[in-house]
Write an enzyme that holds these catalytic residues in place. Structure first.
Site, PDB file in Angstrom:
ATOM      1  N   GLU A  91       0.832  -1.204   0.000  1.00 32.10           N
ATOM      2  CA  GLU A  91       0.000   0.000   0.000  1.00 32.10           C
ATOM      3  C   GLU A  91       0.861   1.247   0.000  1.00 32.10           C
ATOM      4  OE1 GLU A  91      -4.027  -1.472   2.274  1.00 32.10           O
ATOM      5  OE2 GLU A  91      -2.369  -0.818   3.499  1.00 32.10           O
ATOM      6  N   CYS A 104       3.276   8.706   0.713  1.00 33.48           N
ATOM      7  CA  CYS A 104       3.881   7.846   1.740  1.00 33.48           C
ATOM      8  C   CYS A 104       4.059   6.484   1.088  1.00 33.48           C
ATOM      9  CB  CYS A 104       2.917   7.789   2.921  1.00 33.48           C
ATOM     10  SG  CYS A 104       3.396   6.622   4.178  1.00 33.48           S
ATOM     11  N   CYS A 111       6.964  -6.460   7.307  1.00 31.55           N
ATOM     12  CA  CYS A 111       8.085  -5.869   8.051  1.00 31.55           C
ATOM     13  C   CYS A 111       8.544  -6.890   9.075  1.00 31.55           C
ATOM     14  CB  CYS A 111       7.589  -4.606   8.767  1.00 31.55           C
ATOM     15  SG  CYS A 111       8.896  -3.677   9.626  1.00 31.55           S
ATOM     16  N   CYS A 115       6.957  -4.313  15.681  1.00 30.45           N
ATOM     17  CA  CYS A 115       6.442  -3.306  16.627  1.00 30.45           C
ATOM     18  C   CYS A 115       4.994  -3.677  17.000  1.00 30.45           C
ATOM     19  CB  CYS A 115       6.486  -1.908  16.013  1.00 30.45           C
ATOM     20  SG  CYS A 115       8.157  -1.374  15.596  1.00 30.45           S
ATOM     21  N   CYS A 118       1.795  -1.754  15.489  1.00 30.19           N
ATOM     22  CA  CYS A 118       1.737  -1.456  14.055  1.00 30.19           C
ATOM     23  C   CYS A 118       1.102  -2.603  13.274  1.00 30.19           C
ATOM     24  CB  CYS A 118       3.150  -1.188  13.552  1.00 30.19           C
ATOM     25  SG  CYS A 118       3.204  -0.865  11.784  1.00 30.19           S
ATOM     26  N   CYS A 344      -0.743   6.296   9.788  1.00 32.48           N
ATOM     27  CA  CYS A 344       0.455   5.610  10.293  1.00 32.48           C
ATOM     28  C   CYS A 344       0.081   4.332  11.016  1.00 32.48           C
ATOM     29  CB  CYS A 344       1.174   6.467  11.334  1.00 32.48           C
ATOM     30  SG  CYS A 344       1.707   8.033  10.759  1.00 32.48           S
TER      31      CYS A 344
HETATM   32  N1  SAH Z   1       9.576   1.279   9.902  1.00 30.63           N
HETATM   33  C1  SAH Z   1       9.675   2.704   9.909  1.00 30.63           C
HETATM   34  C2  SAH Z   1       8.610   3.408   9.058  1.00 30.63           C
HETATM   35  C3  SAH Z   1       7.213   2.957   9.224  1.00 30.63           C
HETATM   36  S1  SAH Z   1       5.881   3.710   9.944  1.00 30.63           S
HETATM   37  C4  SAH Z   1       9.612   3.224  11.319  1.00 30.63           C
HETATM   38  O1  SAH Z   1       9.405   2.446  12.235  1.00 30.63           O
HETATM   39  O2  SAH Z   1       9.852   4.413  11.524  1.00 30.63           O
HETATM   40  C5  SAH Z   1       5.896   5.350  10.171  1.00 30.63           C
HETATM   41  C6  SAH Z   1       5.522   5.746  11.606  1.00 30.63           C
HETATM   42  O3  SAH Z   1       4.217   5.289  12.032  1.00 30.63           O
HETATM   43  C7  SAH Z   1       6.504   5.180  12.633  1.00 30.63           C
HETATM   44  O4  SAH Z   1       6.865   6.189  13.525  1.00 30.63           O
HETATM   45  C8  SAH Z   1       5.669   4.139  13.330  1.00 30.63           C
HETATM   46  O5  SAH Z   1       6.159   3.825  14.593  1.00 30.63           O
HETATM   47  C9  SAH Z   1       4.323   4.811  13.353  1.00 30.63           C
HETATM   48  N2  SAH Z   1       3.219   3.914  13.685  1.00 30.63           N
HETATM   49  C10 SAH Z   1       3.159   2.577  13.541  1.00 30.63           C
HETATM   50  N3  SAH Z   1       1.974   2.115  13.988  1.00 30.63           N
HETATM   51  C11 SAH Z   1       1.264   3.177  14.404  1.00 30.63           C
HETATM   52  C12 SAH Z   1      -0.043   3.351  14.926  1.00 30.63           C
HETATM   53  N4  SAH Z   1      -0.852   2.321  15.107  1.00 30.63           N
HETATM   54  N5  SAH Z   1      -0.448   4.611  15.229  1.00 30.63           N
HETATM   55  C13 SAH Z   1       0.352   5.664  15.004  1.00 30.63           C
HETATM   56  N6  SAH Z   1       1.596   5.562  14.490  1.00 30.63           N
HETATM   57  C14 SAH Z   1       2.046   4.338  14.204  1.00 30.63           C
END
Ligand code: SAH
Length: 353
Positions: A91, A104, A111, A115, A118, A344
């Site tokens: 996406e 984006c 991944c 985390c 996420c 995000c």
């Molecule tokens: N892998 C990279 C880029 C991916 S996501 C990273 O970790 O930075 C971009 C941002 O969205 C990151 O800061 C991530 O932590 C955040 N993110 C992930 N899940 C989220 C959620 N459920 N709500 C808000 N931000 C989130």
């Protein structure tokens, strides 16, 4: 077949040499394909010797994504589901702002970082994207915007698509070679001609990758997903924290400060009753004291994969005031596209569109 979008201009020059063409044509090839906003198969001919045009057609494929479907949010953000040639999906999200459009983009299918908050991490890592698959996302979205005729984007058709953020699916530093090549193509003046200042790469904190990327492109704007001020607690939501400590992140920021004037963006997702206390805000301020950073507070976007809850807007504002009072620049990012699971941490490339 090799995709044209896999090649930097330097690599295209090598190909031209090896195929007995003059390397001066590399600029025109790039310009035709990336800058004319037209499908390359119509425009390739312009300005190129006939034999070269045919050789390019014979040797290269172009985009290897097909647009499966898209969803438009109330705020105009549009989430695209692209199908890859191996049947996987990724996406990307186009986010219209007042003066520009930001895209984006994803760097991996899934991944491996795991985390806990996420949605992408729940897929695990299927594979990294090729350079062409990264570049194609921007190319396809550019084309798509141009061809819309009955869509909220219509009014925005004249906004420049000027910003790219590596904040979609995947950890870009786990796919550094292809991300590096894609950035080269994005900033090539005969390619997409994006300003490097308008590209940003976000990492969960993979330090060796970050240091390598800074060596490769010292001025690349960097965002770091911190999300906690204590290593042990951070590790409960971000497994990468078991390997690379906050201290190492701070050292990497010092390194960035020594090679560029850019401010590092510290991303902090506020999760209710986990990392949102005012004590957290004070600790965050003391951790980052003296560092040239900007803090980006993101409300946790709820998803169906975990039980975390988001924070009230008023609470975020109070949290931000503490950081302001310590002299930090703070932005609160009210995520766009949440109604279409395009915000995000909500990208999971499920075929539910
Ligand atoms: N892998 C990279 C880029 C991916 S996501 C990273 O970790 O930075 C971009 C941002 O969205 C990151 O800061 C991530 O932590 C955040 N993110 C992930 N899940 C989220 C959620 N459920 N709500 C808000 N931000 C989130």
């Amino acid at each position: 077949m090799v995709s044209f979008f896999d090649l930097t201009q330097e690599e295209l020059k090598n190909w031209l040499l090896n195929n007995n063409f003059n390397i001066v044509h590399s600029k025109q090839c790039f310009r035709n394909i990336y800058n004319l906003n037209l499908p390359p198969w119509n425009e390739l001919a312009s300005g190129l010797p006939l034999g070269l045009e045919q050789a390019i057609r014979d040797h290269f494929s172009f985009t290897d994504l097909s647009l499966d479907s898209f969803l438009i949010s109330k705020d105009g953000s549009t989430k695209f589901l692209f199908k890859l040639t191996d049947g996987n999906f990724i996406e990307s999200v186009a986010i219209p702002e007042s003066k520009r459009i930001t895209v984006c983009i994803s760097s991996q299918v899934g991944c491996r970082q795991g985390c806990k908050f996420c949605a992408t991490s729940k897929l695990g890592l299927k594979r990294s994207l090729t350079t062409s698959e990264i570049v194609s996302q921007v190319w396809m979205i550019k084309q798509w915007i141009q061809t819309q005729s009955s869509h909220p984007f219509l009014a925005l058709k004249h906004l420049p698509l000027s910003n790219i953020v590596f904040m979609g699916m995947g950890e870009p530093l786990d796919n550094i070679d292809n991300v590096y090549k894609a950035i080269n193509i994005f900033i090539d003046e005969f390619g997409f001609n994006f300003s490097l200042k308008r590209i940003s790469l976000s990492t969960a904190g993979y330090i060796p990758g970050l240091l390598r990327m800074i060596d490769l492109i010292p001025n690349l704007p960097i965002a770091i997903s911190l999300h906690e001020v204590d290593d042990t607690r951070r590790a409960t939501i971000m497994p990468i924290a078991k390997k690379y400590s906050i201290d190492e992140i701070l050292k990497a920021i010092e390194k960035i400060e020594s090679v560029t004037k850019n401010e590092v963006l510290i991303q902090y997702v506020l999760i209710k009753d986990f990392n949102d206390s005012f004590d957290h805000a004070r600790k965050l301020a003391s951790l980052l004291k003296g560092r040239r950073v900007k803090i980006n507070l993101i409300p946790f976007n709820e998803n169906s994969f975990c039980d975390f809850k988001t924070v009230e807007e008023s609470h975020m504002i109070e949290f931000s005031k503490i950081l302001f009072s310590h002299g930090f620049r703070v932005m609160i990012r009210f995520s766009k596209g949440a109604d279409i699971s395009g915000a995000c941490g909500q990208l999971s490339a499920k075929k539910t569109l």
